[in-house]
Design a protein around this motif. Structure first.
Motif, PDB file in Angstrom:
ATOM      1  N   ASN A 100       0.839  -1.042   0.208  1.00  0.00           N
ATOM      2  CA  ASN A 100      -0.172  -0.343  -0.272  1.00  0.00           C
ATOM      3  C   ASN A 100       1.076   0.773  -0.096  1.00  0.00           C
ATOM      4  OD1 ASN A 100      -2.599  -1.486   0.129  1.00  0.00           O
ATOM      5  ND2 ASN A 100      -2.550  -1.965   2.282  1.00  0.00           N
ATOM      6  N   ALA A 101       2.299   1.338  -0.804  1.00  0.00           N
ATOM      7  CA  ALA A 101       2.621   2.102  -0.432  1.00  0.00           C
ATOM      8  C   ALA A 101       2.318   3.790  -1.324  1.00  0.00           C
ATOM      9  CB  ALA A 101       3.778   2.053  -1.795  1.00  0.00           C
ATOM     10  N   ASP A 102       2.020   4.651  -1.162  1.00  0.00           N
ATOM     11  CA  ASP A 102       1.629   4.965  -1.427  1.00  0.00           C
ATOM     12  C   ASP A 102       2.211   6.437  -3.162  1.00  0.00           C
ATOM     13  OD1 ASP A 102      -0.848   5.791  -0.127  1.00  0.00           O
ATOM     14  OD2 ASP A 102       0.687   7.009   1.579  1.00  0.00           O
ATOM     15  N   LEU A 103       3.762   6.332  -3.322  1.00  0.00           N
ATOM     16  CA  LEU A 103       4.582   6.769  -4.662  1.00  0.00           C
ATOM     17  C   LEU A 103       5.601   5.882  -4.434  1.00  0.00           C
ATOM     18  CD1 LEU A 103       5.611   8.513  -6.118  1.00  0.00           C
ATOM     19  CD2 LEU A 103       7.163   9.473  -3.652  1.00  0.00           C
ATOM     20  N   MET A 104       5.948   5.086  -5.603  1.00  0.00           N
ATOM     21  CA  MET A 104       6.684   3.814  -6.379  1.00  0.00           C
ATOM     22  C   MET A 104       7.971   4.918  -6.955  1.00  0.00           C
ATOM     23  SD  MET A 104       6.457   1.555  -4.676  1.00  0.00           S
ATOM     24  CE  MET A 104       7.567   0.502  -5.502  1.00  0.00           C
ATOM     25  N   LEU A 105       9.222   4.978  -6.903  1.00  0.00           N
ATOM     26  CA  LEU A 105       9.647   5.670  -8.213  1.00  0.00           C
ATOM     27  C   LEU A 105      11.310   5.063  -8.552  1.00  0.00           C
ATOM     28  CD1 LEU A 105      12.151   7.145  -6.422  1.00  0.00           C
ATOM     29  CD2 LEU A 105      10.712   8.146  -5.825  1.00  0.00           C
ATOM     30  N   LEU A 106      11.477   5.017  -9.448  1.00  0.00           N
ATOM     31  CA  LEU A 106      13.342   4.681  -9.643  1.00  0.00           C
ATOM     32  C   LEU A 106      14.119   5.672 -10.141  1.00  0.00           C
ATOM     33  CD1 LEU A 106      14.860   1.846 -10.421  1.00  0.00           C
ATOM     34  CD2 LEU A 106      14.181   2.078 -12.551  1.00  0.00           C
ATOM     35  N   LEU A 107      15.309   5.818  -9.110  1.00  0.00           N
ATOM     36  CA  LEU A 107      16.027   6.823  -9.916  1.00  0.00           C
ATOM     37  C   LEU A 107      17.718   5.914 -10.872  1.00  0.00           C
ATOM     38  CD1 LEU A 107      16.634   8.839  -7.163  1.00  0.00           C
ATOM     39  CD2 LEU A 107      14.971   9.278  -8.538  1.00  0.00           C
ATOM     40  N   SER A 108      18.525   6.686 -11.303  1.00  0.00           N
ATOM     41  CA  SER A 108      19.776   6.208 -11.899  1.00  0.00           C
ATOM     42  C   SER A 108      20.866   6.105 -10.883  1.00  0.00           C
ATOM     43  CB  SER A 108      19.715   7.593 -13.695  1.00  0.00           C
ATOM     44  OG  SER A 108      20.366   8.614 -12.662  1.00  0.00           O
ATOM     45  N   PRO A 109      21.650   5.534 -10.981  1.00  0.00           N
ATOM     46  CA  PRO A 109      23.191   5.877 -10.654  1.00  0.00           C
ATOM     47  C   PRO A 109      23.719   7.253 -10.187  1.00  0.00           C
ATOM     48  CG  PRO A 109      22.848   3.784 -12.094  1.00  0.00           C
ATOM     49  CD  PRO A 109      22.106   4.950 -12.272  1.00  0.00           C
ATOM     50  N   ASP A 110      23.305   8.277 -10.405  1.00  0.00           N
ATOM     51  CA  ASP A 110      23.299   9.441 -11.109  1.00  0.00           C
ATOM     52  C   ASP A 110      22.032  10.423 -10.270  1.00  0.00           C
ATOM     53  OD1 ASP A 110      26.599   8.961 -11.829  1.00  0.00           O
ATOM     54  OD2 ASP A 110      24.926   9.303 -13.499  1.00  0.00           O
ATOM     55  N   GLY A 111      21.175   9.250  -9.995  1.00  0.00           N
ATOM     56  CA  GLY A 111      20.243  10.113  -9.458  1.00  0.00           C
ATOM     57  C   GLY A 111      18.462  11.234 -10.389  1.00  0.00           C
ATOM     58  N   GLU A 112      18.964  10.509 -11.500  1.00  0.00           N
ATOM     59  CA  GLU A 112      17.976  11.186 -12.401  1.00  0.00           C
ATOM     60  C   GLU A 112      16.459  10.273 -12.215  1.00  0.00           C
ATOM     61  OE1 GLU A 112      17.201  11.683 -17.492  1.00  0.00           O
ATOM     62  OE2 GLU A 112      19.251  10.731 -16.945  1.00  0.00           O
ATOM     63  N   LEU A 113      15.882  11.073 -11.537  1.00  0.00           N
ATOM     64  CA  LEU A 113      14.341  10.840 -12.310  1.00  0.00           C
ATOM     65  C   LEU A 113      14.124   9.761 -13.380  1.00  0.00           C
ATOM     66  CD1 LEU A 113      12.192  10.006 -10.010  1.00  0.00           C
ATOM     67  CD2 LEU A 113      11.152  12.273 -10.998  1.00  0.00           C
ATOM     68  N   LEU A 114      13.837   8.193 -13.103  1.00  0.00           N
ATOM     69  CA  LEU A 114      13.679   7.656 -14.016  1.00  0.00           C
ATOM     70  C   LEU A 114      12.151   7.314 -13.966  1.00  0.00           C
ATOM     71  CD1 LEU A 114      16.530   4.935 -13.866  1.00  0.00           C
ATOM     72  CD2 LEU A 114      16.771   7.114 -15.686  1.00  0.00           C
ATOM     73  N   VAL A 115      11.747   6.921 -13.591  1.00  0.00           N
ATOM     74  CA  VAL A 115      10.193   6.393 -13.348  1.00  0.00           C
ATOM     75  C   VAL A 115       9.729   6.646 -11.503  1.00  0.00           C
ATOM     76  CG1 VAL A 115       8.823   4.600 -13.105  1.00  0.00           C
ATOM     77  CG2 VAL A 115      10.789   4.370 -14.726  1.00  0.00           C
ATOM     78  N   ALA A 165      20.810   1.293 -10.421  1.00  0.00           N
ATOM     79  CA  ALA A 165      19.919   1.832  -9.650  1.00  0.00           C
ATOM     80  C   ALA A 165      19.790   2.135  -8.976  1.00  0.00           C
ATOM     81  CB  ALA A 165      18.570   2.005 -11.394  1.00  0.00           C
ATOM     82  N   TRP A 166      18.609   3.152  -8.245  1.00  0.00           N
ATOM     83  CA  TRP A 166      17.899   3.372  -7.000  1.00  0.00           C
ATOM     84  C   TRP A 166      16.454   3.721  -7.192  1.00  0.00           C
ATOM     85  CZ3 TRP A 166      21.009   3.203  -3.014  1.00  0.00           C
ATOM     86  CH2 TRP A 166      22.601   4.253  -2.553  1.00  0.00           C
ATOM     87  N   ALA A 167      15.823   2.044  -6.056  1.00  0.00           N
ATOM     88  CA  ALA A 167      14.457   1.885  -6.198  1.00  0.00           C
ATOM     89  C   ALA A 167      13.793   2.696  -4.851  1.00  0.00           C
ATOM     90  CB  ALA A 167      14.284   0.755  -6.137  1.00  0.00           C
ATOM     91  N   GLY A 168      12.759   3.177  -4.984  1.00  0.00           N
ATOM     92  CA  GLY A 168      12.375   4.447  -3.630  1.00  0.00           C
ATOM     93  C   GLY A 168      10.501   3.262  -3.446  1.00  0.00           C
ATOM     94  N   MET A 169      10.368   3.902  -2.747  1.00  0.00           N
ATOM     95  CA  MET A 169       8.843   3.400  -2.282  1.00  0.00           C
ATOM     96  C   MET A 169       8.498   5.357  -1.326  1.00  0.00           C
ATOM     97  SD  MET A 169       8.144  -0.426  -1.760  1.00  0.00           S
ATOM     98  CE  MET A 169       8.315  -1.316  -3.828  1.00  0.00           C
TER      99      MET A 169
END
Length: 776
Positions: A100-115, A165-169
């Motif tokens: 039930n996460a409200d936000l999902m995201l993916l960043l490049s190794p350099d911190g660029e917002l991918l998804v 990459a960096w995956a975030g929730m």
């Protein structure tokens, strides 16, 4: 007044002390309890804050675990490595949906917002969290405000095997989270976002109205984060905690005042009930205690009042406490007062020396006797008691009085009343009429054989007797008449006198004369007459004697021998003498103006001669009227000199030194001796008329006058014979050698005008008197 009585004061003091003690105890207890309640509230908020941190930490751990699983998912890593966007989005969506996460995201190794599952999310929004990754190979978690929404975010590295990459929730900090935390802590919580120019409520378990009421205190809460804040007009205790490092996101936890005040108020209510019950009990105890003290004190007060009224009764209280002691003390005081009253009453009505009744007792007891009995009052007096005092001494004279008092109590019949009136006077009251013979018999028993200092003393008593009849006498009248009888007894050979009807009127006349004398001197009732003194050898009249006369407006003519003696006894003779000297000096001054040179003699009493200022007074009068001292002569009786010979001789010497002529009046009738006579500083001796009036027919009188004249001449005195009434005595006086003659033969005492006329006639033809041609 409200606190006038001791009981009300004791009750007030006890209640006041207990009230102050209870109030102090209640205030201290309530204050301590309030502090304890606030401390408990603060602890609850601190615990709630820790619970909040713990809950956020648990959510962060859950996110980290979920993101870690996502990062290790093979299909997800392959999709990331091959950049398969659809697969990446699908995997993120699936994993986020499971937790039930409200936000999902993916960043490049350099911190660029991918998804990103949030299309509005910008790379700049997520940069603060990415910067926390640094060179770390592990996941990071933080709370961020992303385009105005607070999120709890976690970033985890995705490796294959290197970092690809960096995956975030992320979870929103929203109302459901607040409700969950409230369910755990049982405290309200609010999430507040601080913007550059305002504060904004994001989500809260409080109602809109409660949020609005707390809005004014939000700045202070955030300014003093972590500190408990309470405003008087607020219903909550609040504490704020910053959720991110820039302190833009805040969690404010609230504890309702009712939560901690309810126990405080309940306890306060219990204290008030306890205080009320204690106060009521204190009033009851104070009333009983005060009554236990005041009732005995009131009884003792009434007892003391009755003591003051003379009541004789035992003390109303007993016991060994202080009140019992006070009761016994009052009882002792009552007995002492009774004894003193009896002693005072005895002393008030008894003579201290003899123990007999005194004058006060006579005044109280005698009226009843006078009203109920026929009887006699017998007043006794010791003759010459003053001389006994001088000879025996006061102590021995007092012993003599005591012996006489004892003997009076043994004389039969026993008197109804026996009293010492004062000094040497005693009063005996008998039922029945005593006769002089009975009184004489009593005196015989009372006069002889008093042992004193190994000697026997005999007394001489005078007795005044007065008969009274039941109901017909007043006390003052009876005592006065008895005293009158005693006065007559002093001059009676038998030394006993019975009051005779009419003597009282004579006594009243004497009192009136004494009372009227000072005023009579001022209003012209007195006047002066002059009797010539004729020089036998020169047959001239150059001197006279001034005599005072009183014409009373109601009593008529008052003989000098009456009022002079009364004035001496009353102490008024000085007024008479001063008036006489004033009148004589005025008359002398007038005669000198008329060309008449005359020496005037004035009689002095013993009281005048004992006056220290006499010489100065006479000198002042002579100076006032411009008279020589030789124009005034002073006469003093032989008996007066003997009363205080030394003092009077000194006074006469001072008068003689002033140039005033001095004479001894009534010589031969007094008590002087030749030893005193030779010491007297006088110029003249006046032979009393008792030896002169019958000198022509009585050879003894002629012998006495002749011998007295020779004696006086040998001592250097002139001799004046008083009382010549017939011509036949003139030659006898001449043969005896008398220098001057005074008497009715030549002239009666004359007024000033009549004297001047007589003196003129005598000067013109003195032979008529010496030849016997004149008549009286």
């Amino acid at each position: 007044m409200l606190f006038r009585s001791l009981r009300s004061k004791l009750i007030a003091i006890l209640v006041l002390l207990l009230s102050l003690f209870a109030l102090a105890t209640a205030l201290a207890t309530l204050n301590s309890m309030k502090h304890d309640s606030l401390s408990q509230a603060r602890d609850m908020l601190n615990v709630a804050s820790k619970v909040l941190r713990q809950a956020l930490q648990i959510r962060a751990t859950q996110l980290s675990d979920s993101v870690g699983l996502l990062a290790t998912d093979f299909a997800f890593r392959r999709a990331v490595a091959t950049a398969e966007q659809d697969t990446i989005a699908s995997v993120l969506q699936n994993h986020g949906g499971r937790i039930n996460a409200d936000l999902m995201l993916l960043l490049s190794p350099d911190g660029e917002l991918l998804v990103s599952s949030d299309a509005q999310l910008q790379q700049a929004d997520i940069k603060p969290l990415f910067l926390q990754t640094g060179s770390a190979n592990s996941s990071v978690a933080d709370i961020l405000a992303l385009h105005g929404q607070p999120y709890q975010l976690v970033l985890a590295p995705v490796r294959a095997p290197n970092l690809i990459a960096w995956a975030g929730m992320g979870f929103l900090l929203d109302k459901p989270l607040a409700d969950d935390i409230k369910a755990i802590t049982d405290l309200d919580i609010s999430f507040v976002i601080r913007q550059p120019d305002s504060l904004r409520w994001h989500s809260s378990t409080l109602t809109a109205a409660q949020q609005q009421a707390l809005t004014p205190v939000l700045p202070l809460l955030l300014q003093q984060g972590g500190n408990l804040q309470q405003e008087r007009d607020q219903d909550y205790l609040s504490v704020a905690s910053a959720l991110d490092q820039p302190q833009q996101l805040w969690a404010v936890q609230h504890l309702s005042n009712q939560r901690w005040l309810s126990s405080y108020q309940a306890f306060r209510q219990q204290l008030l009930l306890i205080f009320g019950a204690t106060l009521s009990l204190a009033l009851l105890v104070a009333f009983v205690f005060a009554r236990s003290i005041t009732r005995p004190l009131d009884a003792l007060s009434q007892f003391a009042r009755r003591i003051g009224q003379g009541s004789i009764e035992p003390a109303p209280t007993a016991g060994n406490d202080e009140i019992g002691l006070l009761g016994r003390t009052l009882h002792t005081m009552q007995q002492n007062i009774l004894q003193r009253e009896q002693q005072l009453l005895f002393n008030a009505e008894h003579d201290a020396l003899t123990g007999l009744y005194n004058r006060a007792a006579v005044d109280r007891l005698l009226p009843d006797i006078l009203a109920q009995h026929d009887g006699s009052l017998l007043q006794l007096n010791i003759r010459h008691f003053k001389h006994l005092n001088d000879i025996l001494g006061f102590a021995n004279a007092d012993k003599l009085l005591v012996q006489l008092a004892r003997r009076l109590t043994t004389v039969l019949p026993k008197p109804l009343l026996l009293a010492r009136l004062g000094g040497d006077e005693f009063l005996l009251v008998y039922a029945g009429l005593l006769t002089p013979a009975q009184v004489q018999a009593k005196l015989l028993l009372l006069t002889e054989h008093y042992p004193l200092q190994q000697s026997l003393i005999n007394l001489k008593l005078c007795a005044g007797l007065y008969h009274f009849f039941a109901g017909g006498e007043r006390l003052s009248d009876a005592l006065r008449r008895t005293d009158i009888a005693l006065e007559h007894a002093r001059h009676s050979p038998q030394r006993i006198a019975t009051y005779v009807q009419g003597q009282d009127e004579s006594h009243q006349r004497e009192l009136q004369l004494i009372r009227d004398l000072p005023e009579a001197l001022q209003n012209g009732q007195f006047y002066v007459v002059y009797q010539p003194k004729v020089d036998l050898k020169q047959q001239q009249c150059r001197s006279c004697e001034a005599l005072i006369r009183w014409q009373h407006p109601s009593l008529g003519f008052v003989p000098p021998d009456q009022f002079i003696s009364l004035a001496e006894h009353a102490g008024s003779i000085g007024l008479v003498t001063q008036w006489m000297l004033q009148q004589v000096c005025r008359q002398l001054a007038l005669w000198q103006q008329q060309g008449l040179q005359m020496q005037v003699a004035v009689n002095l009493s013993v009281q005048d001669l004992l006056e220290p200022a006499l010489c100065q007074q006479i000198a002042a009068l002579l100076a006032q009227y411009q008279l020589s001292a030789a124009s005034l002569a002073l006469e003093v009786t032989e008996s007066a000199i003997m009363q205080d010979a030394d003092t009077i001789v000194r006074q006469l010497t001072a008068l003689r030194q002033q140039g005033i002529s001095l004479a001894i009046d009534d010589f031969g009738t007094g008590q002087s001796s030749l030893a005193y006579l030779k010491q007297l500083p006088v110029h003249e001796v006046k032979i009393d008329r008792a030896f002169v009036k019958d000198i022509a027919t009585n050879s003894n009188d002629a012998l006495i006058v002749s011998a007295t004249t020779q004696l006086a001449h040998s001592l250097g005195f002139k001799v004046t014979a008083e009382g010549l009434e017939q011509h036949s005595g003139l030659s006898a006086l001449s043969q005896c050698g008398c220098d001057t003659v005074q008497g009715y033969y030549f002239a009666k005492p004359l007024t000033s005008d009549a004297f001047v006329k007589w003196q003129r006639d005598f000067s013109q033809s003195p032979a008529r008197w010496f030849s016997g041609e004149t008549t009286l």
